[in-house]
Design a protein around this motif. Structure first.
Motif: not given
Length: 458
Positions: A246-250
């Motif tokens: 999720l952090s990478r996508l964010a």
């Protein structure tokens, strides 16, 4: 609760450090469900009379109704949710409430309650992943042929499609989903009946209690059952890795929303402003998802460190197993929901993406591939020729696909006119037809396969 063993009460600080009700009150539903199953089994086994079991069951229903109405009154002297339930039950039905604790300990009680909570938390995580997967599939379907730059080292590498890019995150979520699902299977056994650590001499039917609570089986070893927190580690590991994804996508959304990229516009619903700069539109939702991943990773590390030195069986250290799980569960639930909402609402800017994909001579590899595949040039030599073409394009201030055939043949006469159509970003993307590639036909197949797989597990 300590009976006759102690003459005096605990010191004030001891009472404060020992109390966990402020944290474990979240387990009241699980505690009552497990208590009802235990009491019913005691009645079936003749350990309690039918009347006693029915009285306890009705009293637990009343306690549950009070807690559901927000009437739990915390008392640190009662330490935890288990004693709060039993205390209130005693107030309602009298001394028969004390028989509920026959053939169980708080050790197997809390282990059972916590497994019930974590199992439900896994189900919530799976539902959150499903919602984000659906959002990604929908947007990928809308952008099967939308060209954007593919990056390595955050430098433009080769053109890809936005649909392909989004499906990469779908693939990550598929692995996350499998980790949660595997953890659920592994943890789905009931500790109830293990008592303090050694089991009990009462004639219990542990299998019926396990079945009533939705477990696959009773636990096999009483020592392990009351001290095992692997199921919490499994959840936190799956949550930590999901939060990393999720952090990478964010991070991508944050970059794409910046004016320097301009690949997306953030709707008002997922943006904030500045208290001093009226021009600002900040991607705070994405930044918070990115930031909260740090806490979830720390929660995993916290529990691993907590467990690493504990001998069998139960130690009070395990009272500290719940804060990291509850915190990770809350943050992951919010993060998945926020990311699903952002992906669904993002406004993509295809023109900006296409322009960026064309910059940086991103089809140089296509020229090298043409030379290797059509002109029989060894790829290493073809790579060198394509690099020389890039240098010539830069020197003339042109894009690679703007070089004329004569300019290219001045670099190497084996470059034929048939190579020129391969140098557009659309042609580059369309040519990547290998399994798992970015060609729109392959992206469409991947989306169809993903939808079929989701239907099969529904």
């Amino acid at each position: 609760m300590w009976g006759g063993r102690f003459d005096g009460g605990p010191a004030a600080v001891m009472r404060e450090i020992n109390a966990s009700i402020a944290v474990d009150k979240r387990l009241w539903r699980e505690d009552i469900a497990a208590s009802k199953a235990h009491a019913a089994m005691l009645g079936r086994q003749g350990i309690l009379s039918g009347e006693e079991a029915a009285t306890i069951d009705a009293g637990l229903d009343q306690v549950a109704a009070e807690y559901a109405d927000g009437k739990l009154v915390e008392d640190p002297a009662l330490e935890d949710i288990h004693m709060h339930v039993e205390h209130r039950l005693t107030e309602l039905i009298g001394p028969v409430a004390g028989k509920l604790h026959t053939a169980r300990s708080r050790n197997d009680q809390v282990a059972t309650d916590f497994r019930l909570f974590v199992r439900a938390a896994i189900d919530q995580a799976l539902a959150g992943i499903d919602a984000l997967e659906e959002a990604l599939l929908n947007r990928a379907e809308q952008n099967v042929g939308t060209v954007m730059p593919g990056f390595t080292h955050l430098q433009s590498g080769q053109p890809v499609t936005l649909g392909h890019h989004l499906m990469a995150y779908f693939a990550m979520l598929g692995r996350d989903r499998s980790r949660f699902a595997d953890a659920r299977v592994r943890m789905n056994e009931s500790p109830l009946g293990s008592a303090a650590l050694a089991g009990t001499g009462f004639d219990l039917d542990r299998a019926s209690v396990a079945a009533e609570l939705g477990f696959d089986r009773p636990s096999a070893n009483s020592l392990d059952a009351v001290s095992d927190r692997d199921f919490v580690v499994d959840y936190l590991h799956a949550a930590a890795l999901t939060s990393v994804h999720l952090s990478r996508l964010a991070e991508e959304i944050i970059l794409w929303a910046s004016p320097m990229f301009g690949f997306v516009k953030l709707p008002d619903a997922w943006s904030t402003g500045s208290s001093i700069m009226p021009n600002k539109r900040n991607p705070d939702a994405a930044e918070l998802v990115r930031g909260q991943s740090a806490g979830i990773i720390a929660n995993l590390v916290s529990l691993l460190v907590l467990l690493k030195g504990l001998p069998l069986a139960y130690s009070k250290d395990l009272q500290e197993d719940k804060p990291p799980l509850f915190a990770a569960h809350d943050h992951l639930t919010l993060g998945l929901a926020a990311m699903a909402g952002m992906i669904a609402d993002l406004i993509f800017v295809p023109d900006k993406m296409r322009a960026a994909a064309a910059a940086g001579h991103a089809t140089a590899t296509d020229l090298a591939d043409w030379l290797a595949g059509e002109a029989g040039v060894p790829f290493r030599e073809a790579h060198h020729i394509a690099g020389s073409a890039v240098a010539a394009a830069e020197a003339s201030g042109k894009a690679l696909d703007q070089l004329s055939l004569s300019e290219l043949q001045a670099i190497d006469p084996r470059i034929a006119e048939a190579a020129l159509p391969r140098l557009s970003v659309e042609a580059s993307v369309a040519s990547r037809t290998s399994a798992g590639g970015t060609a729109p036909i392959r992206v469409a197949e991947a989306i169809a396969a993903a939808r079929a797989a989701r239907r099969s597990r529904a």
